[in-house]
Design a protein around this motif. Sequence first.
Motif, PDB file in Angstrom:
ATOM      1  N   THR A 258      15.916   8.267   1.014  1.00  0.00           N
ATOM      2  CA  THR A 258      14.998   7.976   2.113  1.00  0.00           C
ATOM      3  C   THR A 258      13.960   6.952   1.705  1.00  0.00           C
ATOM      4  N   ALA A 259      13.356   7.142   0.537  1.00  0.00           N
ATOM      5  CA  ALA A 259      12.330   6.207   0.079  1.00  0.00           C
ATOM      6  C   ALA A 259      12.904   4.808  -0.101  1.00  0.00           C
TER       7      ALA A 259
ATOM      8  N   ALA B 100       0.861  -1.185   0.000  1.00  0.00           N
ATOM      9  CA  ALA B 100       0.000   0.000   0.000  1.00  0.00           C
ATOM     10  C   ALA B 100       0.896   1.234   0.000  1.00  0.00           C
ATOM     11  N   GLY B 101       1.555   1.459  -1.119  1.00  0.00           N
ATOM     12  CA  GLY B 101       2.479   2.584  -1.239  1.00  0.00           C
ATOM     13  C   GLY B 101       1.769   3.878  -1.574  1.00  0.00           C
ATOM     14  N   ASP B 102       2.550   4.883  -1.870  1.00  0.00           N
ATOM     15  CA  ASP B 102       2.007   6.189  -2.216  1.00  0.00           C
ATOM     16  C   ASP B 102       2.901   6.808  -3.282  1.00  0.00           C
ATOM     17  N   HIS B 103       2.878   8.122  -3.397  1.00  0.00           N
ATOM     18  CA  HIS B 103       3.658   8.763  -4.458  1.00  0.00           C
ATOM     19  C   HIS B 103       5.066   9.144  -4.018  1.00  0.00           C
TER      20      HIS B 103
ATOM     21  N   GLN C 204       3.423   2.978   3.976  1.00  0.00           N
ATOM     22  CA  GLN C 204       3.943   4.130   4.696  1.00  0.00           C
ATOM     23  C   GLN C 204       2.824   4.837   5.453  1.00  0.00           C
ATOM     24  N   MET C 205       1.671   4.985   4.824  1.00  0.00           N
ATOM     25  CA  MET C 205       0.632   5.858   5.358  1.00  0.00           C
ATOM     26  C   MET C 205      -0.714   5.187   5.598  1.00  0.00           C
ATOM     27  N   ALA C 206      -0.881   3.917   5.260  1.00  0.00           N
ATOM     28  CA  ALA C 206      -2.196   3.284   5.400  1.00  0.00           C
ATOM     29  C   ALA C 206      -2.645   3.275   6.860  1.00  0.00           C
ATOM     30  N   PRO C 207      -3.928   3.500   7.122  1.00  0.00           N
ATOM     31  CA  PRO C 207      -4.416   3.573   8.510  1.00  0.00           C
ATOM     32  C   PRO C 207      -4.740   2.196   9.088  1.00  0.00           C
ATOM     33  N   LEU C 208      -4.011   1.783  10.101  1.00  0.00           N
ATOM     34  CA  LEU C 208      -4.299   0.532  10.793  1.00  0.00           C
ATOM     35  C   LEU C 208      -5.166   0.863  12.003  1.00  0.00           C
ATOM     36  N   THR C 209      -6.462   0.693  11.842  1.00  0.00           N
ATOM     37  CA  THR C 209      -7.430   1.069  12.862  1.00  0.00           C
ATOM     38  C   THR C 209      -8.142  -0.169  13.410  1.00  0.00           C
ATOM     39  N   GLU C 210      -8.906   0.040  14.460  1.00  0.00           N
ATOM     40  CA  GLU C 210      -9.707  -1.050  15.024  1.00  0.00           C
ATOM     41  C   GLU C 210     -10.633  -1.640  13.965  1.00  0.00           C
ATOM     42  N   LYS C 211     -11.262  -0.792  13.181  1.00  0.00           N
ATOM     43  CA  LYS C 211     -12.174  -1.263  12.135  1.00  0.00           C
ATOM     44  C   LYS C 211     -11.448  -2.128  11.120  1.00  0.00           C
ATOM     45  N   VAL C 212     -10.273  -1.698  10.693  1.00  0.00           N
ATOM     46  CA  VAL C 212      -9.486  -2.462   9.724  1.00  0.00           C
ATOM     47  C   VAL C 212      -9.091  -3.805  10.312  1.00  0.00           C
ATOM     48  N   LEU C 213      -8.626  -3.803  11.537  1.00  0.00           N
ATOM     49  CA  LEU C 213      -8.176  -5.040  12.180  1.00  0.00           C
ATOM     50  C   LEU C 213      -9.312  -6.047  12.339  1.00  0.00           C
ATOM     51  N   LYS C 214     -10.484  -5.594  12.733  1.00  0.00           N
ATOM     52  CA  LYS C 214     -11.632  -6.497  12.895  1.00  0.00           C
ATOM     53  C   LYS C 214     -12.032  -7.125  11.563  1.00  0.00           C
ATOM     54  N   ALA C 215     -11.883  -6.373  10.473  1.00  0.00           N
ATOM     55  CA  ALA C 215     -12.343  -6.840   9.165  1.00  0.00           C
ATOM     56  C   ALA C 215     -11.307  -7.677   8.423  1.00  0.00           C
ATOM     57  N   CYS C 216     -10.076  -7.782   8.967  1.00  0.00           N
ATOM     58  CA  CYS C 216      -8.991  -8.462   8.241  1.00  0.00           C
ATOM     59  C   CYS C 216      -8.306  -9.476   9.156  1.00  0.00           C
ATOM     60  N   PRO C 217      -8.980 -10.588   9.460  1.00  0.00           N
ATOM     61  CA  PRO C 217      -8.444 -11.542  10.439  1.00  0.00           C
ATOM     62  C   PRO C 217      -7.195 -12.277   9.981  1.00  0.00           C
ATOM     63  N   LYS C 218      -6.907 -12.325   8.707  1.00  0.00           N
ATOM     64  CA  LYS C 218      -5.714 -13.019   8.226  1.00  0.00           C
ATOM     65  C   LYS C 218      -4.444 -12.178   8.379  1.00  0.00           C
ATOM     66  N   LEU C 219      -4.599 -10.884   8.588  1.00  0.00           N
ATOM     67  CA  LEU C 219      -3.450  -9.984   8.703  1.00  0.00           C
ATOM     68  C   LEU C 219      -2.639 -10.299   9.961  1.00  0.00           C
ATOM     69  N   LYS C 220      -1.326 -10.456   9.810  1.00  0.00           N
ATOM     70  CA  LYS C 220      -0.456 -10.775  10.945  1.00  0.00           C
ATOM     71  C   LYS C 220       0.734  -9.825  11.084  1.00  0.00           C
ATOM     72  N   LEU C 221       1.092  -9.131   9.992  1.00  0.00           N
ATOM     73  CA  LEU C 221       2.252  -8.238  10.039  1.00  0.00           C
ATOM     74  C   LEU C 221       1.927  -6.977   9.255  1.00  0.00           C
TER      75      LEU C 221
ATOM     76  N   THR D 126      -2.473   2.069  -4.212  1.00  0.00           N
ATOM     77  CA  THR D 126      -1.727   3.324  -4.201  1.00  0.00           C
ATOM     78  C   THR D 126      -2.519   4.387  -3.447  1.00  0.00           C
ATOM     79  N   LEU D 127      -1.947   4.877  -2.357  1.00  0.00           N
ATOM     80  CA  LEU D 127      -2.573   5.908  -1.529  1.00  0.00           C
ATOM     81  C   LEU D 127      -2.251   7.289  -2.082  1.00  0.00           C
ATOM     82  N   PRO D 128      -3.086   8.296  -1.824  1.00  0.00           N
ATOM     83  CA  PRO D 128      -2.943   9.593  -2.500  1.00  0.00           C
ATOM     84  C   PRO D 128      -1.877  10.535  -1.946  1.00  0.00           C
ATOM     85  N   TRP D 129      -1.260  10.220  -0.799  1.00  0.00           N
ATOM     86  CA  TRP D 129      -0.247  11.109  -0.248  1.00  0.00           C
ATOM     87  C   TRP D 129       0.994  11.111  -1.139  1.00  0.00           C
ATOM     88  N   PRO D 130       1.689  12.253  -1.345  1.00  0.00           N
ATOM     89  CA  PRO D 130       1.480  13.584  -0.756  1.00  0.00           C
ATOM     90  C   PRO D 130       0.626  14.513  -1.610  1.00  0.00           C
ATOM     91  N   VAL D 131       0.058  14.005  -2.712  1.00  0.00           N
ATOM     92  CA  VAL D 131      -0.830  14.844  -3.533  1.00  0.00           C
ATOM     93  C   VAL D 131      -1.997  15.332  -2.684  1.00  0.00           C
TER      94      VAL D 131
END
Length: 350
Positions: free
Chosen positions: A314-315, A8-11, A74-91, A37-42
């Motif tokens: 840096t990137a 989940a990269g960006d620009h 880099q910028m994707a939001p790891l929230t409670e909602k995301v975690l509940k909806a994605c049980p296979k995610l481990k890292l 592809t996330l919209p940051w920094p546009v």
Amino acid sequence: MTTRILAAGDHFVLNDLLTGAVAKEVTDRSVSFTELTLPWPVVPFGRVAEVDEASGTEDELIEALQGVEICITQMAPLTEKVLKACPKLKLFCISRGGPVNANLEAATRHGVAVTSAPGRNAAATAEHTLGMMLAAMRRIPQTNADLSAGTWRGDYYMYENVGPELEGSTVGLVGYGAIGSRVARMLQGFGATVLVHDPYVTEDALTGQAEKVEFDELLARSNVITLHARVTPETTGMIGAEQIAALQPGSIIVNCARGALLDYDALCDALDSGHLFGAAFDVFPEEPIPAASRLLTTPNIVMTPHLAGASKATANKAAQIVAADVRRYLNGEPLANCANPEALMPARTA
């Protein structure tokens, strides 16, 4: 068995950089990539649900994470909602200095390890800090703007208008981590005396390139102050009207760390009064800067839009650091930059 990875990269930290770095690190295991592809920094980052400095939406991330075990971003939001909806995610690997866009408490409960990429932009930010320091001391942006407008101003050469030199100056560093220590080393090459205030650094760690002093002494002795501290309850607003007044007349303040460290209104007052010679900022109390901000009209300020750490190196470093932790995870090795190692312990409840 193939491990599914979402890039989940960006620009800035591009998906190609993330997937390419993982492919180089992981050569003995089968992995497959999907991309978002996330919209940051546009589009500027902001708060997403309960996390800060994130890009994109929870719903698009949830859709992209279905069936995915590892996310590199880099910028994707790891929230409670995301975690509940994605049980296979481990890292969940965040390719920035800290996991600010992750809900660590929720990630730990859901058994998701979160890593980051500390030090990825240390060299770039240190170099930018030196550039901002010189730009403020020698008024490079202002003189360039006048020349670009067709105006040759000889009054810049008048004694009362010229700035100081780094050689022979005393520069005070507030914070001596990966960035501050690099700035100190660079300043030695300019012939500056370097003072450091950092309660967590020892004299031995300064390796002879700086002198550790108390905060009040740093303010009293420095011609230039540059901020490299993290934002904590203790450091928020640590440079205010009282601290600015304690600086020598004609001093300069540089902030390429975080806007919350500094009272910008007090600084504008000090520039308007002539107590300070100049200032240089890459970070601000509100980003983007509001149209009514005093920072846009106060003289002798140099500004850049939060890009001190923006370099191709840096990137690439960011992608390489998180890719190495992906390899460690797949090999069952301890993660080098994990913010919540307890998430991977066998006994856990989601």
